[in-house]
Design a protein around this motif. Structure first.
Motif: not given
Length: 570
Positions: A274, A276, A305, A309, A504, A520, A525, A529
């Motif tokens: 990912s 970001v 993931v 995050i 995804s 985020l 979005r 995620y």
């Protein structure tokens, strides 16, 4: 022993079993039903499943006619920004009954805000959406009726043929209208090619001659590629049918797409890394700086993931603390950008990179080993065509060659920056090659070729951006990733994100190494995620999740990867 005494000694489950078998056998005897039913009863007697009725239902369902698309329903909906978009619902005949199987929508792209890219001048978003809905409910509905929803290739082929027929028809109409409106004496407009003004000063004349002969003329913008009215219907229908196929086969969408790509059942999957978006200092952000549309975090390979995050949120929290307590940050104000990241008001490109560096240092994160950065420059949005230069900040203009020097300075000062996305317009061919030569293996150059799939490759470009928008079908995505293995970099939402989580699944199913979903914040979005997290947990539980040991080129060149591995060992 009598039958009644024998039957009374049986358990309730055994009684149900024999009653079912007796009733079925009697039905077979009286009605002389086909031998398929006799076979089912014989298997039932031997297997003795706990769920007798479920067994019979599944057995006879397998003998029924395969599902067929019965109708499509397109409707106008509002996207996550309150703008008109469309949604497609697929209805299939399953076991002689119509059922709603799936629905989907893809991101829409109607061209830059400054320029209308469609053939019909003045058409607005409502025209695109209205035409797409009309396509879905009428011609596409009739065209796909009766087709197998699990035959994605056939469905997408029909959709692509339909789109191409309308594309060529509109192109022909546009060409005729252009010819009819053009007067015979009309002169062509040539940008940046006017000769220098005549002067009596011989020195000035000689200087002008030398400058015009030594400098190449500024390349004008390539003609924009039109966005055909209704094209949004093609990608949306394709995705909705793919989702229907996955539902009917009883598998998740990512496994369905993986089967389309490999034509066989995969035994292992990996989750794309990912990427970001940490912050934005682009043209729509506060402050004078326009060059850094997005600063993107590239995490270390092997992290889950959730870990990525959590780490990103900690970095953002530390950046906010620094901005609130220190004047060194230099940001005048901050807002939430459309990308889902924090938009800061800066004047120089070094300022946001210094802020990230300080935040990572405070958290004990090694920038350049544990974490790397990519910068989306979006240079095509910064060009001032009246001056032939890029406006990197308010009042600060750079020629393409000057921009090469600027990028080289940034990369030398911040070695953690390992990728530049769209550092120039596509037309600046020489500068792409020049920048690639001066930065060598220290940084990758990536280009968004979404609407330039047939254009020749740019020298120095090592990666392409893949988007699922408008007329792009699922089969198109499979074909592109197969033809450009190792070159296709990431899946990314466009500037008009959809609220679904299919992106995804698509990225996992296509086996992409990277996925870019934005910052985020925002439901459109975080839904994606969260879907990535769900897929990762599901694959881990099944024991088929694998983790890559290193970043794959082109985001990381081999040299950069070796440097990163050496630093990790040290």
């Amino acid at each position: 022993m009598s039958y009644q005494r024998f039957f009374s000694r049986l358990s309730k489950e055994e009684q149900d079993f024999y009653e079912t078998k007796y009733a079925a056998a009697e039905f077979y005897r009286v009605n002389r039903v086909p031998e398929e039913i006799e076979r089912a009863l014989n298997e039932l007697f031997l297997q003795k499943p706990e769920d007798v009725h479920g067994y019979l239902a599944d057995y006879f369902a397998s003998l029924s006619a395969p599902p067929r698309i019965n109708r499509l329903k397109g409707r106008e909906v509002y996207d996550t920004r309150g703008q008109l978009s469309i949604e497609v619902e697929v209805f299939c005949i399953v076991c002689n009954k119509e059922k709603s199987i799936s629905s989907a929508a893809v991101s829409s792209y109607f061209g830059p805000k400054e320029t209308s890219l469609d053939w019909k001048a003045g058409s607005q978003r409502a025209d695109h959406v209205m035409t797409a809905v009309q396509w879905i409910n009428e011609p596409l509905n009739h065209m796909l009726k009766g087709k197998n929803p699990c035959d994605q290739t056939e469905v997408d082929h029909a959709l692509s043929d339909f789109f191409m027929a309308h594309y060529l028809e509109e192109k022909d109409i546009h060409s005729r209208e252009k010819e009819e409106s053009r007067s015979p004496s009309e002169s062509e407009l040539v940008l940046f090619s006017a000769p220098p003004a005549q002067t009596k000063d011989k020195k000035n004349v000689d200087k002008a001659k030398r400058s015009t002969t030594s400098e190449k003329p500024f390349p004008p913008a390539e003609p924009p590629e039109p966005v055909l009215l209704g094209s949004l219907a093609i990608g949306s229908v394709s995705l909705a049918v793919a989702r229907a196929g996955a539902v009917l086969q009883g598998i998740p969408l990512y496994k369905y797409i993986a089967a389309l790509r490999n034509q066989e059942t995969l035994t292992q999957f990996h989750i794309p890394v990912s990427l970001v978006t940490l912050l934005s200092c682009g043209k729509t952000s506060p402050g004078k700086l326009s060059l850094l549309e997005e600063v993107i975090l590239i995490p270390r390979v092997g992290q889950r993931v959730k870990q990525i995050i959590t780490m990103t949120l900690e970095i953002q929290k530390e950046m906010m603390r620094i901005m609130n307590t220190s004047t060194k940050a230099g940001a005048t104000q901050a807002i939430l950008h459309d990308s889902g990241a924090l938009a800061l008001g800066y004047e120089k490109p070094e300022q946001p990179l210094d802020l990230i560096t300080e935040a990572c240092t405070n958290l004990g994160l090694a920038l350049g080993t544990e974490i790397h950065l990519a910068v989306n420059c979006a240079a095509h949005e910064l060009m001032d065509y009246s001056k032939g230069k890029y406006e990197v900040a308010t009042g600060i203009l750079k020629s393409p060659d000057e921009l090469v020097d600027m990028y080289q300075t940034i990369i030398n000062k911040y070695p953690a920056v390992v990728a530049l996305i769209d550092p120039f317009r596509r037309e600046d061919i020489d500068q792409w090659e020049k920048l690639s030569n001066v930065i060598g293996d220290s940084c990758s150059l990536l280009a968004d070729m979404t609407y330039k799939s047939k254009a020749p490759s740019l020298l120095g470009v090592s990666g392409r951006i893949l988007k699922h928008i408008n007329e792009t079908t699922v089969s198109d995505l499979v074909l592109i990733t197969s033809d450009h293995q190792g070159s296709l970099l990431m899946a990314t939402t466009s500037s008009e994100p959809s609220s679904g989580d299919s992106l995804s699944d698509i990225a996992v199913g296509l086996g992409l190494d990277y996925i870019k979903l934005g910052g985020l914040s925002g439901a459109e979005r975080m839904t994606k995620y969260n879907r990535l997290i769900s897929i990762e947990e599901e694959l881990a539980q099944q024991g088929i999740l694998v983790s890559k040991e290193k970043h794959s080129p082109p985001l990381f060149t081999e040299k950069l990867q070796e440097q990163s591995n050496t630093a990790d060992v040290a």
